[in-house]
Design a protein around this motif. Structure first.
Motif, PDB file in Angstrom:
ATOM      1  N   ASP A  31      20.929  -1.327  28.023  1.00 42.27           N
ATOM      2  CA  ASP A  31      22.082  -0.512  27.619  1.00 42.27           C
ATOM      3  C   ASP A  31      22.561   0.276  28.833  1.00 42.27           C
ATOM      4  O   ASP A  31      21.986   1.296  29.197  1.00 42.27           O
ATOM      5  N   ARG A  32      23.630  -0.191  29.429  1.00 34.51           N
ATOM      6  CA  ARG A  32      24.141   0.429  30.653  1.00 34.51           C
ATOM      7  C   ARG A  32      24.819   1.772  30.410  1.00 34.51           C
ATOM      8  O   ARG A  32      25.133   2.475  31.359  1.00 34.51           O
ATOM      9  N   SER A  33      25.020   2.146  29.152  1.00 35.07           N
ATOM     10  CA  SER A  33      25.633   3.441  28.860  1.00 35.07           C
ATOM     11  C   SER A  33      24.583   4.541  28.704  1.00 35.07           C
ATOM     12  O   SER A  33      24.927   5.717  28.599  1.00 35.07           O
ATOM     13  N   ALA A  34      23.307   4.174  28.715  1.00 40.50           N
ATOM     14  CA  ALA A  34      22.219   5.148  28.537  1.00 40.50           C
ATOM     15  C   ALA A  34      22.049   6.005  29.785  1.00 40.50           C
ATOM     16  O   ALA A  34      22.491   5.648  30.882  1.00 40.50           O
ATOM     17  N   GLY A  38      16.764   6.367  29.433  1.00 34.57           N
ATOM     18  CA  GLY A  38      16.993   5.184  28.610  1.00 34.57           C
ATOM     19  C   GLY A  38      17.112   3.919  29.432  1.00 34.57           C
ATOM     20  O   GLY A  38      16.552   2.875  29.064  1.00 34.57           O
ATOM     21  N   GLN A  39      17.827   3.999  30.552  1.00 37.14           N
ATOM     22  CA  GLN A  39      17.966   2.813  31.394  1.00 37.14           C
ATOM     23  C   GLN A  39      16.614   2.394  31.974  1.00 37.14           C
ATOM     24  O   GLN A  39      16.296   1.199  32.024  1.00 37.14           O
ATOM     25  N   THR A  40      15.810   3.348  32.398  1.00 38.11           N
ATOM     26  CA  THR A  40      14.501   3.005  32.960  1.00 38.11           C
ATOM     27  C   THR A  40      13.606   2.368  31.898  1.00 38.11           C
ATOM     28  O   THR A  40      12.936   1.359  32.159  1.00 38.11           O
ATOM     29  N   LYS A  41      13.607   2.913  30.686  1.00 40.53           N
ATOM     30  CA  LYS A  41      12.770   2.353  29.614  1.00 40.53           C
ATOM     31  C   LYS A  41      13.149   0.914  29.291  1.00 40.53           C
ATOM     32  O   LYS A  41      12.268   0.047  29.170  1.00 40.53           O
ATOM     33  N   THR A  42      14.436   0.630  29.126  1.00 37.69           N
ATOM     34  CA  THR A  42      14.818  -0.740  28.756  1.00 37.69           C
ATOM     35  C   THR A  42      14.671  -1.699  29.928  1.00 37.69           C
ATOM     36  O   THR A  42      14.361  -2.870  29.724  1.00 37.69           O
ATOM     37  N   MET A  43      14.844  -1.206  31.136  1.00 33.09           N
ATOM     38  CA  MET A  43      14.627  -2.030  32.323  1.00 33.09           C
ATOM     39  C   MET A  43      13.152  -2.458  32.398  1.00 33.09           C
ATOM     40  O   MET A  43      12.844  -3.631  32.609  1.00 33.09           O
ATOM     41  N   LEU A  44      12.252  -1.509  32.193  1.00 30.06           N
ATOM     42  CA  LEU A  44      10.818  -1.832  32.252  1.00 30.06           C
ATOM     43  C   LEU A  44      10.389  -2.716  31.087  1.00 30.06           C
ATOM     44  O   LEU A  44       9.487  -3.551  31.236  1.00 30.06           O
ATOM     45  N   PRO A 103      29.128   0.067  38.435  1.00 30.78           N
ATOM     46  CA  PRO A 103      29.106   1.534  38.521  1.00 30.78           C
ATOM     47  C   PRO A 103      28.303   2.235  37.433  1.00 30.78           C
ATOM     48  O   PRO A 103      27.797   3.336  37.645  1.00 30.78           O
ATOM     49  N   GLU A 104      28.127   1.599  36.272  1.00 29.00           N
ATOM     50  CA  GLU A 104      27.382   2.245  35.189  1.00 29.00           C
ATOM     51  C   GLU A 104      25.865   2.116  35.341  1.00 29.00           C
ATOM     52  O   GLU A 104      25.104   2.779  34.651  1.00 29.00           O
ATOM     53  N   LEU A 105      25.407   1.259  36.245  1.00 31.46           N
ATOM     54  CA  LEU A 105      23.963   1.095  36.456  1.00 31.46           C
ATOM     55  C   LEU A 105      23.400   2.267  37.244  1.00 31.46           C
ATOM     56  O   LEU A 105      23.952   2.658  38.269  1.00 31.46           O
ATOM     57  N   LEU A 106      22.291   2.804  36.772  1.00 34.91           N
ATOM     58  CA  LEU A 106      21.642   3.934  37.426  1.00 34.91           C
ATOM     59  C   LEU A 106      20.359   3.539  38.141  1.00 34.91           C
ATOM     60  O   LEU A 106      19.905   4.243  39.044  1.00 34.91           O
ATOM     61  N   VAL A 107      19.741   2.408  37.724  1.00 41.02           N
ATOM     62  CA  VAL A 107      18.444   2.028  38.263  1.00 41.02           C
ATOM     63  C   VAL A 107      18.273   0.507  38.173  1.00 41.02           C
ATOM     64  O   VAL A 107      18.779  -0.135  37.252  1.00 41.02           O
ATOM     65  N   GLU A 108      17.566  -0.046  39.151  1.00 41.38           N
ATOM     66  CA  GLU A 108      17.220  -1.467  39.163  1.00 41.38           C
ATOM     67  C   GLU A 108      15.834  -1.596  39.767  1.00 41.38           C
ATOM     68  O   GLU A 108      15.441  -0.771  40.615  1.00 41.38           O
ATOM     69  N   ILE A 109      15.096  -2.618  39.348  1.00 44.18           N
ATOM     70  CA  ILE A 109      13.748  -2.817  39.882  1.00 44.18           C
ATOM     71  C   ILE A 109      13.520  -4.293  40.164  1.00 44.18           C
ATOM     72  O   ILE A 109      14.017  -5.170  39.466  1.00 44.18           O
TER      73      ILE A 109
END
Length: 115
Positions: A31-34, A38-44, A103-109
């Motif tokens: 969810d890119r709007s989190a 929230g973004q870190t949790k769904t990314m992991l 632009p809406e992405l805050l984190v990537e791994i």
């Protein structure tokens, strides 16, 4: 030499396995709007699913590179990360500030793990 590629498209594979090592492409939030939590949790969670699909898990992490849009989010991202990484199984890790593909992405791994 055996190289197995999973979920391969023209641009990249989501996972490449070689010599019992899994290399994951960069993972971003579902969810890119989190917010950053929230973004870190769904990314992991996506990392968990990909690792499981090749017989690995977060206990077998070797390396992680985390890209943050803004280092002001470092502490909040680390709070999620610290709860996610199993005790005694922290990988070698780097975390850098980076421009993101959207632009809406805050984190990537990107991670590497033993299989």
């Amino acid at each position: 030499m055996s190289i197995t590629r999973y979920q391969t498209a023209a641009r990249m594979s989501k996972i490449v396995v070689h010599n019992n090592t899994a290399y994951l492409c960069g993972q971003v939030a579902e969810d890119r709007s989190a917010d950053i939590t929230g973004q870190t949790k769904t990314m992991l969670a996506k990392v968990d699913g990909l690792l499981e699909s090749v017989g690995s898990n977060r206990d077998k992490l070797l390396t992680a590179t985390i890209y943050l849009k803004d280092m002001a989010d470092f502490a909040a991202m680390n709070a999620v990360w610290d709860a996610w990484v199993p005790a005694g199984s922290a990988p070698a890790r780097a975390c850098v500030e980076a421009s993101m593909a959207s632009p809406e992405l805050l984190v990537e791994i990107s991670v590497t793990a033993a299989v």
